[in-house]
Design an enzyme around this catalytic site. Sequence first.
Site, mmCIF file in Angstrom:
data_model
loop_
_atom_site.group_PDB
_atom_site.id
_atom_site.type_symbol
_atom_site.label_atom_id
_atom_site.label_comp_id
_atom_site.label_asym_id
_atom_site.label_seq_id
_atom_site.Cartn_x
_atom_site.Cartn_y
_atom_site.Cartn_z
ATOM 1 N N ASP A 184 0.955 -1.402 0.041
ATOM 2 C CA ASP A 184 0.181 0.116 -0.093
ATOM 3 C C ASP A 184 0.901 1.213 0.043
ATOM 4 O O ASP A 184 1.777 1.376 0.773
ATOM 5 C CB ASP A 184 -0.941 0.074 1.240
ATOM 6 C CG ASP A 184 -2.330 0.376 0.964
ATOM 7 O OD1 ASP A 184 -2.444 1.345 0.391
ATOM 8 O OD2 ASP A 184 -3.134 -0.336 1.241
ATOM 9 N N ASP A 211 -2.933 4.793 -2.325
ATOM 10 C CA ASP A 211 -3.862 5.325 -1.617
ATOM 11 C C ASP A 211 -4.242 6.851 -2.053
ATOM 12 O O ASP A 211 -3.615 7.577 -2.034
ATOM 13 C CB ASP A 211 -3.424 5.193 -0.059
ATOM 14 C CG ASP A 211 -4.519 5.713 1.083
ATOM 15 O OD1 ASP A 211 -5.430 4.892 1.418
ATOM 16 O OD2 ASP A 211 -4.362 6.853 1.432
ATOM 17 N N GLU A 236 -6.388 4.096 -5.818
ATOM 18 C CA GLU A 236 -7.661 4.078 -5.004
ATOM 19 C C GLU A 236 -8.066 5.709 -5.649
ATOM 20 O O GLU A 236 -7.436 6.755 -5.348
ATOM 21 C CB GLU A 236 -7.556 4.252 -3.640
ATOM 22 C CG GLU A 236 -8.753 4.234 -2.988
ATOM 23 C CD GLU A 236 -8.811 4.835 -1.491
ATOM 24 O OE1 GLU A 236 -9.548 4.315 -0.706
ATOM 25 O OE2 GLU A 236 -7.992 5.456 -1.117
ATOM 26 N N HIS A 243 -11.355 -2.649 3.251
ATOM 27 C CA HIS A 243 -11.236 -2.547 4.422
ATOM 28 C C HIS A 243 -12.215 -1.008 4.905
ATOM 29 O O HIS A 243 -12.232 -0.573 6.207
ATOM 30 C CB HIS A 243 -9.995 -2.394 5.126
ATOM 31 C CG HIS A 243 -9.039 -1.200 4.442
ATOM 32 N ND1 HIS A 243 -9.005 -1.345 3.033
ATOM 33 C CD2 HIS A 243 -8.906 0.042 4.681
ATOM 34 C CE1 HIS A 243 -8.239 -0.116 2.745
ATOM 35 N NE2 HIS A 243 -8.055 0.751 3.709
ATOM 36 N N ASP A 244 -12.547 -0.316 3.935
ATOM 37 C CA ASP A 244 -13.008 0.734 4.273
ATOM 38 C C ASP A 244 -14.783 0.786 4.117
ATOM 39 O O ASP A 244 -15.352 1.703 4.204
ATOM 40 C CB ASP A 244 -12.817 1.932 3.174
ATOM 41 C CG ASP A 244 -11.518 2.361 3.503
ATOM 42 O OD1 ASP A 244 -10.891 2.356 4.622
ATOM 43 O OD2 ASP A 244 -10.606 2.520 2.563
HETATM 44 C C1 NOJ Z 1 -7.990 5.264 2.053
HETATM 45 C C2 NOJ Z 1 -7.798 4.026 2.989
HETATM 46 O O1 NOJ Z 1 -8.311 2.963 2.193
HETATM 47 C C3 NOJ Z 1 -8.495 4.357 4.259
HETATM 48 O O2 NOJ Z 1 -8.377 3.079 5.058
HETATM 49 C C4 NOJ Z 1 -7.729 5.352 4.749
HETATM 50 O O3 NOJ Z 1 -8.503 6.026 6.219
HETATM 51 C C5 NOJ Z 1 -7.856 6.698 4.042
HETATM 52 N N1 NOJ Z 1 -7.427 6.424 2.750
HETATM 53 C C6 NOJ Z 1 -6.541 7.655 4.199
HETATM 54 O O4 NOJ Z 1 -5.426 7.120 4.380
#
Ligand code: NOJ
Length: 615
Positions: free
Chosen positions: A175, A273, A331, A402-403
Amino acid sequence: MKKLTMDSRIRDLYATDTGHDILAKLCMQAGISTKWIDNPVIRNLKLKALQKPLHKVLDPGFFTALLQLINEHTEQRLPEKKDITHTWWKEAVFYQIYPRTFNHGTIQGISEKLDYLKSLGVDAVWLSPVYDSPMDDNGYDIRDYRKIAEQFGTMEDFDALLNGIHAHGMKLIMDLVVNHTSDEHRFFQEAMKDKHSPYHDYYYLVPDKAHTNNWSSFFSGSAWSQYDNGEYGLHLFARKQVDLNWDNPSLRHDVSDMVSWWLDKGVDGFRLDVINYISKDSGLPDGDESIGKLIGYQGIEHYYYGPHLHEYLHELHESAFARHNAFSVGECPGAGMAMASSLTDERRKELDMIFSFDHLETPGHVRFEDYQYDLNFLRDYLIDWQMHYGSACWMSLFYNNHDNPRMVSKIDPSGQYRREICCLLALMQLSLKGTPFIYQGDEMGLGNVPFGGIDELQDIESLNYYREHVGKGEKESQVWQTVLAGTRDHARVPLPWNETEAQYGQKIDPMVTRVYRQWTGLRHRHKCLVYGTFEVLSKKKNRFVYRREDENESWIIDCNLSVHETEPWHVSDAYELVYPETVRGSALGAYGVRAWYQNKGSAIMENKDTEKERK
Ligand code: NOJ
């Protein structure tokens, strides 16, 4: 490209990346087809003609912000490409590991499960951050990019994992969190000590509140906080995640060096990210309030597709990724299909793929909301991308990470059809065009967790959200229901490998695991499922029937998107049933799927494959 003004027409707007995506999103939210844009009367309307009828929803600032965004991006769309380039990452099945909760919360724990991953048919692992971090946001706040967090193990453990993954014939992507660092990172510490330090300009630091703007943080409140030296700094996420200033060439150089360091070590690529947020509009102007209200966060239009995004990504690609032929998936929250294709068109050499999130909530709904997800929407989204993303781009296929809460529970909050829905989702994910990303636990059939109260949650986003809304005087029980619906903690509890680790009654459903195994195997052996053409046979309400085909074989996948039994799709005798293994009764049951295979007689593909699968 000619700059757009309020005298430009809808068709000019639609011809640009941003205009295309914004109009498509507005149509989607309003529940209307983008086909109306093809209507000559609509196409020829001038933008200023929209201002008056829309003034109640959108203030004039909306149009100014829109035009600015569009005029910042002048790249020409490349002509459609004929053939799809074949590469390992298009053929691979990825698996995301959230290290805190995968197995014992350690890197060694991950190494113990490599045989399992291999047997599941995983080709590449995406590892969420394991770097040294104060863990304010579970590792997405990095203190040292070249060190492993103690709680996960040591660099030796990491090296052993990387070797183990390679020895299993798999790949590893890490990541890359470089929109921000932790405020405990050396760069920020140096910036705090000395305003003349070269690192001071690595961040967005201003002397006082008067120099900040109205942007909001994704984790509640303002995106600005005061730090140790008295200055205010920008943080789009938590206070301890300070945004990096990518306009500074030395910062970009340091990032590229760090990326190369990991690639030299042998990692195969990165998931980047919130990478579309790295370029901010110069001067950090205030966000438009009507856009802020519409989206829920203020300021986004000034950084979700910033002026130098393409330039910085291309530079990083050339200086680090290209030399190692490394893979990248970005992302990109907010990116629609047109923006995505500019970012991932292989001829532009920026990113290989992106994660777009437009399919995770049904239109009109947001994550922090208790509602039932409509699979018809997912079908339409998938069809759109399958048919229009183009041969120079390649989509990612995922439902969870995970989000987000688990999608299966949004579709069926009762849990009654968990198994059926998990199998349905798996089949679509593994038989459509694109690269599947399985999130840990998808293959176990996991759903949301019945948390009992805010004390059981750990995620900073949920805790801040709860505090903010209760603080505003909203009823605690209502705020809790909202938090429970949207909390990221649903996907962050330990995997239930055994009874003792099984929290909140979560259990592995071996049937779901079996389906994943069967279909990763089929995908590996039948390249038609990767590169074959895609054709819709039916998209009637609650139905999704499609065909994947190449010169050797043909597949028909027949999906029931509802609880109601229905007549199965009529398939000619040339096809044989591959899924399910046994059929009870003639109807297609609740969330049922049937998959059919036809070998067109090529010498390369043997019927044996499917026969073996059926045994
Ligand atoms: C996206 C990540 O997937 C998430 O888990 C994180 O809180 C935010 N970016 C900030 O890095």
